[in-house]
Design an enzyme around this catalytic site. Structure first.
Site, short mmCIF file in Angstrom:
data_model
loop_
_atom_site.label_atom_id
_atom_site.label_comp_id
_atom_site.label_asym_id
_atom_site.label_seq_id
_atom_site.Cartn_x
_atom_site.Cartn_y
_atom_site.Cartn_z
N ARG B 144 -0.47 13.37 21.21
CA ARG B 144 -0.16 11.84 21.77
C ARG B 144 -0.99 11.14 22.52
O ARG B 144 -0.82 10.16 23.01
CB ARG B 144 1.20 12.43 22.68
CG ARG B 144 2.08 13.09 21.73
CD ARG B 144 3.52 13.24 22.53
NE ARG B 144 4.54 13.93 21.61
CZ ARG B 144 4.39 15.26 21.83
NH1 ARG B 144 3.81 16.12 22.72
NH2 ARG B 144 5.19 16.01 20.95
N ASN B 272 12.32 24.28 27.19
CA ASN B 272 13.69 25.15 26.95
C ASN B 272 13.13 26.79 27.35
O ASN B 272 12.22 27.04 26.81
CB ASN B 272 14.17 24.98 25.59
CG ASN B 272 13.12 25.42 24.59
OD1 ASN B 272 12.45 24.49 24.10
ND2 ASN B 272 13.26 26.56 23.90
N ASP B 315 18.59 24.02 23.92
CA ASP B 315 17.38 23.25 23.70
C ASP B 315 17.19 21.72 24.23
O ASP B 315 16.43 21.14 23.69
CB ASP B 315 17.17 23.11 22.25
CG ASP B 315 15.65 22.95 21.79
OD1 ASP B 315 14.86 23.13 22.89
OD2 ASP B 315 15.23 22.53 20.73
#
Lengths: 270, 547
Positions: B144, B272, B315
């Protein structure tokens, strides 16, 4: 050789005693196909799939738009037999997010995954139907007047889905529903949109494409129209099918014949 | 004749002058992009040089807002393509490039970086990171972006390394292993520079890892501190995990955080708890999974935490970029952290002490009746995944996800890409094996994705109410950037890049780029001209006005 032996043993331990009878059976994709296709193998393959593959391909193996992973329950674009599937699972697809499975994973377990993926599809040729396909073809062309809207192998109308391969993707019971109750599940592609454009003219047509900013339709004369949503006056959606119901219009045996014909529309060998 | 000669001479002189001037210009063009080093002061004051985009979220408060206004609500419809850069590796591009004094740094799948001229998209250099074949990555080969300090770029790699690259040449300066990739660790997010340290997270929440946030010395790659996002034995919060489940509890840190200079706090989200969908093997609240952590900017110690989803079984990572702003809430001026969470609730939280201020749903949700006075969810009973499957909103991808939200100090609105959807959640029994997926279930849509809709929602963070919304069909996983030109830029999953009026949500401009926008836009300026850049498919597009 030593390494292969150790991998084999690891595999045998992990898939249990059943595999003992399979020693010496396929250990690479060069072999003919999977012999690991018992109910037990499919279940093992499913368990592996749910754990390792479902994150991208979905828990139902129907693919995932978010991850770009394809639907594995229909026709596969990169493999047309178990060996091809094995090779993809084992080696991945280069330059894509489809990575190879762990190099230590025994071939036997890869074959189980292949068997599970194979189990998601079914062999249409194995399905026996009551109807007569030849009689169904006659109905399709004559009494049913289906060809005025539907194309089969390049012949027919444009006002309904092309049915040339409809038997590959649609089960007989779903074909029957589509004929007798066409409004039950209308794909957005076949909704009718009524759009009043910047010229003040209202046009009605099938929803060829729609997104956040634009919409495209085909009218009954097969003219293609494209609109920017920010300069249309109004848009109305009719989420019903334009197809009439044949429930009552044909006898049960005629409907069976028509379904048999439609179900026979598959590529050779499929 | 004389007149002819004098005319010829004049022409020659003009030509020579033009040539010299052209040469000078060319010479300048060649020499000026040698950017000056990026000091910590420049990063702190990044808003004072809006010509550059110096970090993942544009500024340390992560607002993703640029004060550039050459492109504005009156002329944005005139934007035109200036250049396109084709990424050679075919995969999805989640890159947020940096722009430093006319040079753009673009990261590519799987873990590469390329430097190009920000005016033309033409390459200076590229760095290709060598990767092992046995990567453990949950969700595609992503990177990213990079961070920059001095003349060095810092990049996370899929094999869970952190690399330092010379920003002028692309030469590798150092390469450290942050964690073992074959145990399930990977790295995808841009690091964050905090003073003289490179702060960086990790991924692997689907592989039974134990999450952490690290800080490294930029010159050597030496680890300065590590803060685990799951407390160890004897530490506060360890008893929120049953048995030894804390050792494999996930809580990864796979998106870039924010920093507040005055409070000296680093804000970072955690993912998560693992296994994702089977909470039976990790009873308890599972600290600090699905939390916002505020870490001391020097030591990395946890100063406070806010857990959005205790004992998450859906999640719903708290992997969102925290955004900081000075707001007046309930009559009090305060530094506020704004957070639109994957669990479909928006939160305004006091940034100094983590106190819950306000919160409400910003997307469809069926799992909680609301938030209590402390911001904890009041759960609807029976929404946990089952072996047979149970329908819950939001779906696994959440009311939003990792894609960057934005905040405009001009409109004082918070902007988020929201998703109204639902999914059937399943639970499965799994044993942990090192390096293997450890998720304990999964999810399935029972309708085509086209049946659902995304939105850009503008939220007033002082009331947490949605002020306006803009529909996106079928959906979006793009980030958001706003400008002082009154604009909001974002994209769609079917390949649009568009601009809205940030005040009203009115559509002002769009262009079809053909493939999914899976990144966040940036804007910058070179030689006085403003540009807007977005990745779509495998291409990085840059737009500007006709000069």
């Amino acid at each position: 050789m030593h390494l292969q032996a150790s991998i084999l043993w690891k595999g045998l331990f992990s898939i249990g005693a059943l595999s003992l009878i399979l020693v010496g059976l396929p250990s690479s994709a060069e072999d003919a196909g999977t012999l690991y296709n018992t109910t037990y193998d499919v279940l093992q393959g499913e368990r592996y799939f749910e754990r390792q593959c479902s994150r991208c391909h979905g828990f139902d193996a129907k693919g995932n738009d978010e991850t770009g992973a394809p639907d594995l329950t229909g026709r596969l674009s990169r493999a047309n037999n178990p060996v091809g599937i094995f090779n993809i699972v084992r080696n991945g697809v280069p330059n894509t997010a489809m990575l190879p499975v762990d190099a230590d994973l025994p071939d036997a377990q890869v074959w189980q995954v292949v068997s599970y993926i194979e189990s998601l599809r079914y062999d249409p040729a194995s399905v026996e139907l009551d109807g007569n396909p030849d009689a169904g073809l006659a109905l399709f062309l004559n009494n049913g007047d289906c060809a005025s809207c539907h194309m089969v192998n390049g012949q027919g109308g444009r006002l309904g889905p092309d049915l040339s391969r409809v038997g590959e993707s649609t089960r007989p019971e779903d074909l029957m529903t589509a004929i007798t109750n066409p409004h039950e599940d209308v794909a957005p592609r076949w909704w009718t949109l009524e759009i009043t454009g910047p010229d003040g003219v209202t046009r009605s047509g099938f929803r060829m494409g729609e997104d956040s900013f634009s919409v495209r339709i085909m009218d009954n004369d097969s003219n293609l129209w494209s609109y920017q949503k920010n300069n249309i006056d109004s848009i109305e959606r009719i989420e019903r099918s334009t197809m009439p119901s044949y429930d009552g219009a044909m006898s049960e045996s005629e409907l069976d014949d028509l379904v048999a014909y439609l179900f026979s529309l598959r590529r050779e060998g499929n | 004749m004389n007149r002819f000669i004098s005319t010829l001479c004049a022409l020659l002189i003009t030509t020579i002058t033009t040539q010299v001037s052209a040469q000078e210009q060319e010479f300048e063009t060649v020499m000026t992009p040698a950017f000056s080093p990026i000091t910590w002061e420049r990063l702190v004051n990044s808003k004072e040089e809006p010509n550059n985009w110096l970090m993942y979220s544009g500024s340390l408060d992560a607002q993703r807002h640029s004060s550039l206004d050459e492109v504005n609500i009156n002329n944005v419809a005139d934007l035109e393509l200036k250049w396109a850069y084709q990424i050679p590796e075919i995969d999805r591009a989640e890159t947020v490039p940096l722009v430093v004094d006319g040079i753009m740094f673009i990261t590519e799948a799987p873990s590469n970086v390329v430097a190009v001229d920000a005016r033309t998209g033409r390459q200076y250099w590229r760095y290709d990171h060598e990767l092992p074949e046995d990567l453990r990555i949950c969700c595609g080969r992503n990177n990213r972006g990079v961070a920059i300090l001095g003349e060095t770029l810092f990049m996370s790699t899929l094999d869970a390394h952190l690399v330092a690259i010379d920003a002028r040449t692309g030469n590798l300066l150092w390469d450290v292993e942050v964690a073992k990739h074959d145990s399930g660790y990977s790295k995808t997010a841009a690091p964050l520079i905090v003073k003289d340290l490179v702060v960086t997270g990790m991924a692997g929440g689907e592989f039974g890892v134990r999450g952490f946030i690290d800080a490294y010395h930029p010159d050597t790659g030496e680890l300065a501190w590590r803060t685990y996002t799951i407390p160890g034995e004897g530490e506060f919060g360890n008893d929120t995990w049953s048995g030894d489940s804390w050792k494999t509890g996930g809580s990864a840190t796979w998106i870039t955080g924010a920093y507040d200079v005055d409070l000296n706090l680093i804000y970072w989200g955690t993912g998560n708890p693992g296994p994702d969908w089977n909470g039976d093997v990790r009873l308890g609240d599972n600290l600090y999974s699905d939390s916002a952590l505020a870490l001391n900017g020097d030591t990395g110690e946890i100063e406070w935490y806010f857990q959005f989803t205790p004992h998450d079984v859906h999640d719903w990572d708290a992997i969102q970029v925290p955004i900081l702003a000075d707001l007046n809430i309930d009559g009090q001026d305060q530094r506020v952290m704004m957070w639109a969470n994957r669990n479909a609730f928006f939160y305004s939280i006091n940034a100094a002490d983590g106190r819950f201020l306000k919160g409400s749903p910003f997307a469809t949700q069926t799992w909680a009746q609301g938030l209590d006075a402390n911001g904890a969810p009041v759960r609807v009973p029976g929404m946990e995944p089952t072996y047979e499957g149970i329908m819950v909103s939001p779906p696994i991808t959440g009311g939003t996800n990792w894609y960057s939200p934005g905040y405009s100090p001009d409109t004082e609105l918070f902007y988020v890409t929201a998703f109204d959807g639902e999914q059937i959640f399943f639970k499965r029994d799994e044993d942990y094996e090192e390096g293997e997926r450890y998720t304990g279930g999964g999810g399935r849509y029972d309708q085509p994705i086209d049946a659902f809709k995304s939105w850009i929602r503008a939220i007033d963070p002082t009331t947490t109410e949605t002020v306006w919304e803009f529909p996106i069909m079928p959906r979006s996983s793009a980030g958001i950037t706003t400008t002082s030109g009154g604009l909001l830029f974002s994209g769609t999953a079917d390949g649009y890049f568009f601009a809205l009026n940030a005040e009203t949500g009115q559509e002002l401009w769009n262009i079809s780029l053909g493939r999914r926008v899976h990144a966040a836009p940036i804007t910058y300026q070179v030689d006085g001209d403003q540009y807007v850049t977005i990745a779509s498919g495998n291409v990085v597009y840059t737009f500007g006005l006709d000069e």
